[in-house]
Write an enzyme that holds these catalytic residues in place. Structure first.
Site, PDB file in Angstrom:
ATOM      1  N   ASP A  68       0.949  -1.324  -0.115  1.00  0.00           N
ATOM      2  CA  ASP A  68      -0.257  -0.036  -0.025  1.00  0.00           C
ATOM      3  C   ASP A  68       0.917   1.474   0.084  1.00  0.00           C
ATOM      4  O   ASP A  68       2.096   1.037  -0.239  1.00  0.00           O
ATOM      5  CB  ASP A  68      -0.982  -0.145   1.140  1.00  0.00           C
ATOM      6  CG  ASP A  68      -0.256   0.167   2.587  1.00  0.00           C
ATOM      7  OD1 ASP A  68       1.012   0.393   2.412  1.00  0.00           O
ATOM      8  OD2 ASP A  68      -0.947   0.364   3.459  1.00  0.00           O
ATOM      9  N   CYS A 106       2.962  -3.077   3.936  1.00  0.00           N
ATOM     10  CA  CYS A 106       2.521  -1.936   4.319  1.00  0.00           C
ATOM     11  C   CYS A 106       3.099  -1.217   5.244  1.00  0.00           C
ATOM     12  O   CYS A 106       4.349  -1.281   5.314  1.00  0.00           O
ATOM     13  CB  CYS A 106       0.893  -2.438   4.762  1.00  0.00           C
ATOM     14  SG  CYS A 106       0.957  -3.545   6.286  1.00  0.00           S
ATOM     15  N   GLY A 107       2.443  -0.385   5.999  1.00  0.00           N
ATOM     16  CA  GLY A 107       3.327   0.523   7.076  1.00  0.00           C
ATOM     17  C   GLY A 107       3.852  -0.401   7.980  1.00  0.00           C
ATOM     18  O   GLY A 107       5.079  -0.043   8.387  1.00  0.00           O
ATOM     19  N   GLY A 143       3.318  -3.999   8.178  1.00  0.00           N
ATOM     20  CA  GLY A 143       3.291  -5.408   7.887  1.00  0.00           C
ATOM     21  C   GLY A 143       2.059  -6.119   8.538  1.00  0.00           C
ATOM     22  O   GLY A 143       1.878  -7.195   7.888  1.00  0.00           O
ATOM     23  N   GLY A 178      -1.414  -5.381   8.869  1.00  0.00           N
ATOM     24  CA  GLY A 178      -2.673  -5.747   8.024  1.00  0.00           C
ATOM     25  C   GLY A 178      -2.400  -6.740   7.027  1.00  0.00           C
ATOM     26  O   GLY A 178      -3.237  -7.668   6.957  1.00  0.00           O
ATOM     27  N   HIS A 209      11.832 -22.592   9.533  1.00  0.00           N
ATOM     28  CA  HIS A 209      11.074 -23.465  10.387  1.00  0.00           C
ATOM     29  C   HIS A 209       9.623 -23.210   9.967  1.00  0.00           C
ATOM     30  O   HIS A 209       8.581 -24.025  10.487  1.00  0.00           O
ATOM     31  CB  HIS A 209      10.943 -22.744  12.021  1.00  0.00           C
ATOM     32  CG  HIS A 209      12.265 -23.049  12.542  1.00  0.00           C
ATOM     33  ND1 HIS A 209      12.292 -22.876  13.974  1.00  0.00           N
ATOM     34  CD2 HIS A 209      13.308 -23.602  12.072  1.00  0.00           C
ATOM     35  CE1 HIS A 209      13.657 -23.346  14.391  1.00  0.00           C
ATOM     36  NE2 HIS A 209      14.246 -23.597  13.523  1.00  0.00           N
TER      37      HIS A 209
END
Ligand code: RB5
Length: 142
Positions: free
Chosen positions: A8, A66-67, A69, A71, A99
């Protein structure tokens, strides 16, 4: 191998840097799922696009930014077969592969700098899954 990347507005600058980096890697064919400018945008729309592509196995890996991570990670992990890992450093990027067999790397454009993000991308792409006990655990997720 195919990779899809999206962001975004909060992740746009870091997405552009990661995309340029990926375009320099001959073994990866890169698709940009947007956004294409810094105008305010809804992160779920791009996260759905990237996660769907990975869930359908049209892309072997994905990157979402995103800002924070957060969302993007919430949206992407709604898709069966997607293992999206929100990572903040080299340790979590490496372990997300070893893992968790992560197939989408999620980062926060307002959280980390470009230098560390590009190293995280490299680790995410080159680190193999350890399998073994971790595979047994992955099988318990669904
Ligand atoms: C946008 O302001 C911000 O909320 C978004 O980029 C992301 O951080 C959401 O989780």
């Amino acid at each position: 191998m195919k990779i899809i990347i999206g962001s975004d507005h909060g992740g746009f600058d870091l997405k552009e840097a990661c995309k340029a980096h990926l375009e320099g890697l001959p073994q990866w064919e890169v698709t940009d799922a947007g956004v294409f400018n810094r105008d305010p945008a809804d992160y779920p729309k791009v996260a759905h696009k990237v996660a769907q592509g990975v869930a359908k196995d049209e892309y072997q890996r994905g990157i979402l930014i995103c800002g924070t991570g957060l969302g993007m990670g919430i949206v992407a992990n709604r898709y069966k077969g997607v293992r999206a890992s929100v990572c903040h450093n080299l340790f979590t990027a490496r372990l997300s592969r070893q893992h968790n067999d992560a197939n989408i790397l999620v980062m926060g454009g307002r959280v980390i700098g470009v230098g560390i993000a590009l190293e995280m991308v490299d680790l995410f792409l080159k680190t193999p899954f350890d399998g073994g006990r971790h595979e047994l655990r992955l099988n318990q997720i669904d």
